[in-house]
Write an enzyme that holds these catalytic residues in place. Structure first.
Site, PDB file in Angstrom:
ATOM      1  CB  CYS A 113      -0.979  -0.028   1.181  1.00 46.20           C
ATOM      2  SG  CYS A 113      -2.320   1.194   1.037  1.00 46.20           S
ATOM      3  CG  HIS A 206      -3.832  -3.215   3.411  1.00 43.17           C
ATOM      4  ND1 HIS A 206      -2.878  -2.791   4.301  1.00 43.17           N
ATOM      5  CD2 HIS A 206      -4.282  -2.101   2.779  1.00 43.17           C
ATOM      6  CE1 HIS A 206      -2.756  -1.474   4.236  1.00 43.17           C
ATOM      7  NE2 HIS A 206      -3.594  -1.026   3.318  1.00 43.17           N
ATOM      8  CD  GLU A 208      -1.785  -5.918   5.853  1.00 45.23           C
ATOM      9  OE1 GLU A 208      -2.014  -4.726   6.139  1.00 45.23           O
ATOM     10  OE2 GLU A 208      -1.296  -6.281   4.758  1.00 45.23           O
TER      11      GLU A 208
END
Length: 245
Positions: A113, A206, A208
């Site tokens: 990002c 993202h 994660e």
């Protein structure tokens, strides 16, 4: 073999829950993803006196996580009303040094990002400061992106279309020097860039958020950890060979 050490630059924050004063924060989800992929995360302090080269010499790989906006002064613009600045004035310069240090030394880097945006700006590119409403929701949504065939990203995720967890309000405008776009959203927003020949993946989403259940996102962390392990092995073999002589 011990886990490869994966440096994660922290975001210097004026307020961290549980601390009396300022602190350095990293999303726990990013750290968990690195551990799940077989790496050992090492949080990097942006206020250190060590140069990026000195810090990277102690590491096997780097994950550069998301965070606050890159300063628009770095690409010749004034901040608009949506600007979300970093708390630490030196954050951009510190992380830009880590990025270019990784490229120069061949240290595997996964940039997430803000990391992609800073890579673009550090190479002379510019950003769209705020994405207005459109056909694709980029903040707090999951949407598909198309991945360029033959790219490193396509090799890692094993597909030319992946669903991603998106949380950003800025995007690449003018592409930085030496970068190649390797993924886009349906509205044309740049979703991934690479530096040809370098062990680097920069993505706008993202991973994660969904890596625990999404194989393509987990694969990104596996890639950086495994590339870091290979680099460590080559380095250790070289040192052992030098010692034998």
């Amino acid at each position: 073999m011990t886990r490869p050490l994966i440096g994660v630059p922290g975001m210097w924050s004026t307020s961290v829950h549980g601390l009396r004063y300022d602190g350095v924060a990293v999303a726990a989800a990013v750290l968990r993803c690195i551990v799940r992929a077989g790496g050992e995360p090492v949080i990097l302090f942006p206020g250190t006196g060590d140069s990026p080269r000195e810090q990277l010499a102690r590491l096997d790989g780097v994950v550069l996580p998301g965070g606050a906006d890159v300063s628009p002064s770095l690409y010749g613009a004034e901040p608009d009303e949506h600007h979300w600045p970093t708390d630490y004035e030196g954050q951009d310069a510190y992380e830009a040094g880590i990025i270019e240090g990784c490229v120069a030394a061949g240290v595997p880097l996964l940039a997430i990002c803000r990391g992609l945006q800073l890579l673009n700006v550090s190479r002379g590119g510019t950003l769209i400061q705020h994405l207005g409403p459109g056909d694709v929701q980029h903040k707090g949504a999951i949407h598909p992106v198309g991945v360029a065939a033959g790219s490193l990203l396509a090799e890692v995720v094993g597909s030319e279309t992946v669903d991603v967890s998106s949380y950003h309000h800025q995007a690449v405008d003018v592409l930085g020097e030496g970068l190649t776009v390797t993924a886009t959203a349906a509205d044309g927003v740049v979703e991934a860039v690479e530096v040809p020949g370098a062990p680097l993946l920069a993505i706008q989403w993202h991973p994660e958020d969904t890596a625990e259940t999404n194989a393509s996102d987990h694969a990104l962390f596996q890639w950086v950890v495994q590339a870091a392990a290979r680099r460590r092995s080559v380095t250790e073999d070289g040192l052992a060979g030098a010692g034998a002589r």
